[in-house]
Design an enzyme around this catalytic site. Sequence first.
Site, PDB file in Angstrom:
ATOM      1  CB  ILE A 154      50.961  22.393  69.470  1.00  0.00           C
ATOM      2  CG1 ILE A 154      49.556  22.546  70.065  1.00  0.00           C
ATOM      3  CG2 ILE A 154      51.990  22.057  70.546  1.00  0.00           C
ATOM      4  CD1 ILE A 154      48.952  21.277  70.630  1.00  0.00           C
ATOM      5  CB  THR A 231      53.409  17.390  74.597  1.00  0.00           C
ATOM      6  OG1 THR A 231      53.639  18.122  73.385  1.00  0.00           O
ATOM      7  CG2 THR A 231      54.580  17.582  75.524  1.00  0.00           C
ATOM      8  CB  SER A 232      51.406  14.544  69.935  1.00  0.00           C
ATOM      9  OG  SER A 232      52.134  13.342  69.851  1.00  0.00           O
ATOM     10  NE  ARG A 233      45.040  12.686  72.023  1.00  0.00           N
ATOM     11  CZ  ARG A 233      45.008  13.960  72.429  1.00  0.00           C
ATOM     12  NH1 ARG A 233      46.074  14.507  72.986  1.00  0.00           N
ATOM     13  NH2 ARG A 233      43.912  14.679  72.310  1.00  0.00           N
ATOM     14  CG  ASP A 257      51.517  16.265  79.088  1.00  0.00           C
ATOM     15  OD1 ASP A 257      51.525  16.183  80.346  1.00  0.00           O
ATOM     16  OD2 ASP A 257      50.594  16.807  78.459  1.00  0.00           O
ATOM     17  CD  GLU A 262      46.950   9.855  78.040  1.00  0.00           C
ATOM     18  OE1 GLU A 262      48.111  10.156  77.768  1.00  0.00           O
ATOM     19  OE2 GLU A 262      46.004  10.678  78.043  1.00  0.00           O
ATOM     20  CG  HIS A 294      46.898  14.223  78.550  1.00  0.00           C
ATOM     21  ND1 HIS A 294      46.491  13.231  77.686  1.00  0.00           N
ATOM     22  CD2 HIS A 294      46.725  15.396  77.890  1.00  0.00           C
ATOM     23  CE1 HIS A 294      46.081  13.788  76.552  1.00  0.00           C
ATOM     24  NE2 HIS A 294      46.216  15.093  76.656  1.00  0.00           N
ATOM     25  CD  GLN A 295      51.263  19.073  84.525  1.00  0.00           C
ATOM     26  OE1 GLN A 295      51.468  18.171  85.326  1.00  0.00           O
ATOM     27  NE2 GLN A 295      51.511  20.334  84.809  1.00  0.00           N
ATOM     28  CG  PHE A 297      44.537  20.186  78.806  1.00  0.00           C
ATOM     29  CD1 PHE A 297      45.083  19.022  79.286  1.00  0.00           C
ATOM     30  CD2 PHE A 297      43.397  20.685  79.427  1.00  0.00           C
ATOM     31  CE1 PHE A 297      44.519  18.342  80.364  1.00  0.00           C
ATOM     32  CE2 PHE A 297      42.822  20.015  80.511  1.00  0.00           C
ATOM     33  CZ  PHE A 297      43.384  18.842  80.971  1.00  0.00           C
TER      34      PHE A 297
HETATM   35  P1  NAD Z   1      47.093  20.928  64.374  1.00  0.00           P
HETATM   36  O1  NAD Z   1      46.000  20.207  63.647  1.00  0.00           O
HETATM   37  O2  NAD Z   1      47.148  22.403  64.362  1.00  0.00           O
HETATM   38  O3  NAD Z   1      48.505  20.400  63.815  1.00  0.00           O
HETATM   39  C1  NAD Z   1      48.793  19.049  63.608  1.00  0.00           C
HETATM   40  C2  NAD Z   1      49.840  18.991  62.507  1.00  0.00           C
HETATM   41  O4  NAD Z   1      50.233  17.630  62.379  1.00  0.00           O
HETATM   42  C3  NAD Z   1      49.295  19.455  61.135  1.00  0.00           C
HETATM   43  O5  NAD Z   1      50.152  20.433  60.573  1.00  0.00           O
HETATM   44  C4  NAD Z   1      49.297  18.171  60.321  1.00  0.00           C
HETATM   45  O6  NAD Z   1      49.542  18.389  58.933  1.00  0.00           O
HETATM   46  C5  NAD Z   1      50.426  17.389  60.990  1.00  0.00           C
HETATM   47  N1  NAD Z   1      50.425  15.976  60.646  1.00  0.00           N
HETATM   48  C6  NAD Z   1      49.386  15.188  60.290  1.00  0.00           C
HETATM   49  N2  NAD Z   1      49.828  13.962  59.962  1.00  0.00           N
HETATM   50  C7  NAD Z   1      51.162  13.977  60.124  1.00  0.00           C
HETATM   51  C8  NAD Z   1      52.177  13.009  59.927  1.00  0.00           C
HETATM   52  N3  NAD Z   1      51.892  11.780  59.463  1.00  0.00           N
HETATM   53  N4  NAD Z   1      53.456  13.352  60.199  1.00  0.00           N
HETATM   54  C9  NAD Z   1      53.762  14.609  60.616  1.00  0.00           C
HETATM   55  N5  NAD Z   1      52.836  15.576  60.818  1.00  0.00           N
HETATM   56  C10 NAD Z   1      51.558  15.252  60.573  1.00  0.00           C
HETATM   57  O7  NAD Z   1      47.050  20.345  65.847  1.00  0.00           O
HETATM   58  P2  NAD Z   1      47.690  20.991  67.157  1.00  0.00           P
HETATM   59  O8  NAD Z   1      46.680  21.845  67.828  1.00  0.00           O
HETATM   60  O9  NAD Z   1      49.033  21.522  66.843  1.00  0.00           O
HETATM   61  O10 NAD Z   1      47.807  19.676  68.068  1.00  0.00           O
HETATM   62  C11 NAD Z   1      48.718  18.636  67.739  1.00  0.00           C
HETATM   63  C12 NAD Z   1      48.416  17.442  68.627  1.00  0.00           C
HETATM   64  O11 NAD Z   1      48.736  17.760  69.979  1.00  0.00           O
HETATM   65  C13 NAD Z   1      46.916  17.061  68.693  1.00  0.00           C
HETATM   66  O12 NAD Z   1      46.537  16.248  67.608  1.00  0.00           O
HETATM   67  C14 NAD Z   1      46.835  16.338  69.991  1.00  0.00           C
HETATM   68  O13 NAD Z   1      47.077  14.958  69.771  1.00  0.00           O
HETATM   69  C15 NAD Z   1      47.975  16.915  70.830  1.00  0.00           C
HETATM   70  N6  NAD Z   1      47.477  17.696  71.975  1.00  0.00           N
HETATM   71  C16 NAD Z   1      47.967  17.417  73.204  1.00  0.00           C
HETATM   72  C17 NAD Z   1      47.522  18.122  74.309  1.00  0.00           C
HETATM   73  C18 NAD Z   1      48.065  17.872  75.689  1.00  0.00           C
HETATM   74  O14 NAD Z   1      47.448  18.314  76.682  1.00  0.00           O
HETATM   75  N7  NAD Z   1      49.206  17.216  75.845  1.00  0.00           N
HETATM   76  C19 NAD Z   1      46.541  19.098  74.152  1.00  0.00           C
HETATM   77  C20 NAD Z   1      46.077  19.390  72.870  1.00  0.00           C
HETATM   78  C21 NAD Z   1      46.549  18.679  71.779  1.00  0.00           C
END
Ligand code: NAD
Length: 330
Positions: A154, A231-233, A257, A262, A294-295, A297
Amino acid sequence: MRVTVFSAKPYDEEFLKAANEGRHELIFTEAGLHAQTARLAAGSKAICAFVNDDLGASTLSVLKEVGVEIVALRCAGFNRLDLSAAERLGITAARVPSYSPYAIAEHTLALVLTLNRKIHRAYNRVREGNFALTGLLGFDLHGKTVGVVGTGGIGRNVMRAFAGFGCEILAYDPFPSEEAESLGARYVGKDELLEKSEIITLHCPLTPETRHFIDEKAIAAMKHCRMLVNTSRGGVIDTHAVIEGLKSGRIGALALDVYEEEEDLFFRDLSSTVIRDDVFARLLTFPNVLITGHQGFFTQEALFNIAHTTIENITAYEEDGQALHPIGKR
Ligand code: NAD
């Protein structure tokens, strides 16, 4: 295999049924999964859970008791799963590691553009015949410094989009990616990213290390933060600290997001009830805060891929006793 699908919405049912093609017996329930609802899985060897379902030790114990062997998460993040409890109980856990990084990256950009140019406010004004521009002033993205935390699937797609706008990209990730560097990103330490970035966008998973990555100390290090985007967690930011940051002006605007608490709010219609979460209610009062539920995705392509990989995980387990994308055994 009989599969109880928890937290099932009509769209989950539609996409999972289509991907399943009659292979497994899918039982859909709207109930969220937690220790009190886990018995609904009785008779199923597999369950399918979503992002806010509780997969803590007590829930897993009940699932084990009623005969569940595999927990198939229809999402990427697994921060609500007690992996050691699952391993102890001999329950296989699987997830969908990647389904569309584009979906979340594009939603991130949608939030940034909407919040910066106040499209949400402009939309309402124009509908009311108010064509005044006061209060709608934005800034050019071109030339701005964007800090991307987490440069996985992402994060890299977000970078690509910002690079397209002519932004300078700073990145922070314990595992730097060559692809990110080839997109023009420069890896820096956390402090430098916080200090120099005008937009900070979070794309790391929620882990013990990233919990409250943005806290009071991080906010104090921000010197030019026009916008913080998550938009992560939800747990990656300390919401209380961020509210103080918004009040002091150290954070110019906030796009979310995801939200720390939540699970009691998102994915349901609460429009006729009183929101009891005062922190969330406070966030809603800021004119410079934009929240979606949380939309990120939620695109057709992502739902298609999520459903197919989930069914593949369950089928692989049924055939070989091993899920296609097991958690903890990568
Ligand atoms: P991914 O595994 O491809 O990438 C995550 C990156 O975070 C990796 O490069 C990892 O090395 C890095 N990371 C780990 N620990 C870290 C730290 N302490 N500091 C900085 N970076 C760190 O995952 P992705 O597919 O890119 O997804 C990222 C996050 O997005 C998921 O973990 C999830 O929480 C969130 N997400 C949100 C939605 C949504 O609908 N809003 C949907 C999917 C995923």
